[in-house]
Design an enzyme around this catalytic site. Structure first.
Site: not given
Length: 300
Positions: A70, A191, A128, A263
């Site tokens: 995403i 993840t 990130c 999740g």
């Protein structure tokens, strides 16, 4: 029966929360789940400015779970405070805001804007890409993790939870780096990096090529990493990765997690969080356990 737990002095009525990015800010799930019953709502990642996310296709089903790329699409912290946070404050549940950024300064700006908003805890997404370090994730180098943790800790008004990436050689090294830099808790796992290929079209299914894998297939890896970290650090651990049932959640608790997050299963079963809460209560009752702390970290 006592099911309450504490994370950095913040008391949750039970140890079950939502996994960031799988529950929005609860608005979409309000007709299925009474948010008052949750230990905490963990929001989708929030950045200092709006992020458009990655090009589509950006979600793919895989055996035992899903891949997502995403790209942390979100409207930015200002809209989040005005819209999402205002919504969440109606409920008797703790609010944990997941924050993200491309530079340390991005994270600091979000932390500063959230300082006096009544948010209970901050969860820092260190998966990130760090644009100043050649796009290596903040959570993949112990030095970078230590640096960002200590700098956020210096400005944040709330306790901070560092969300660890499993895409490392030694997860305990990362947990120790976060703890030594002042983190109040760690959450794991984020993840696992994966790829899916369309063999007829001979190309990657996701426009981003790689995506983050979540779902039941990653649970044994997640439980192993939580257990390792529980034996490596003294700060609380929030366990996540493939939790679909109360039995799954109890595995994480027994491995040493103080709390758990549901999740990807929210996409499959929007009632999953409440079913896990009820199932934990039934397990404790069945085994004559009066306090959930009796099972937390009971497997050594």
């Amino acid at each position: 029966m006592n099911t309450s737990v504490k994370i950095a002095g913040v008391e949750l009525k039970n140890p079950v929360m939502t996994g960031s990015g799988t529950f929005g800010s609860g608005m979409e799930y309000g007709e299925f789940v009474d948010l008052n019953r949750l230990g905490a709502v963990v929001t989708k990642g929030v950045s200092n400015v709006p992020w458009p996310g990655n090009p589509t296709p950006r979600v793919a089903e895989v055996y035992g779970g899903m891949l997502n790329a995403i790209g942390l699409q979100n409207p930015g912290v200002d809209v989040f405070i005005e819209r999402d946070l205002a919504f969440l404050k109606q409920f008797d549940t703790k609010v944990i805001v997941n924050i993200c950024g491309k530079t340390v300064e991005d994270y600091l700006e979000v932390a500063e804007k959230l300082a006096d908003t009544g948010v209970d805890l901050l969860e820092v997404n260190v998966s990130c890409p760090n644009v100043k370090e050649g796009a290596i994730a903040f959570g993949q180098k112990a030095e970078a993790l230590y640096d960002i943790t200590s700098r956020i800790k210096a400005v944040a008004k709330q306790p901070i939870i560092m969300k660890l990436s499993p895409n490392v050689t030694d997860i305990t090294e990362m947990a120790r780096a976060a703890e030594s830099a002042g983190a109040d808790a760690v959450s794991l796992i984020n993840t696992l990096t994966g790829v899916k290929i369309d063999i007829e079209k001979r190309r990657f299914v996701l426009a981003n090529k790689t995506g983050g894998m979540s779902g039941p297939a990653i649970k044994p890896v997640a439980v192993r990493m939580v257990w390792q970290c529980a034996n490596a650090v003294k700060i609380p651990i929030i366990g996540m990765g493939g939790i679909a049932t109360a039995q799954d959640a109890i595995e994480f608790l027994m491995a040493g997690a103080t709390a758990v997050a549901v999740g990807a299963m929210n996409f499959v079963n929007p009632y999953a969080t409440v079913e896990v809460i009820e199932g934990i209560g039934e397990f404790l009752q069945k085994h004559g356990i009066d306090d959930i702390h009796e099972i937390i970290g009971c497997v050594k």
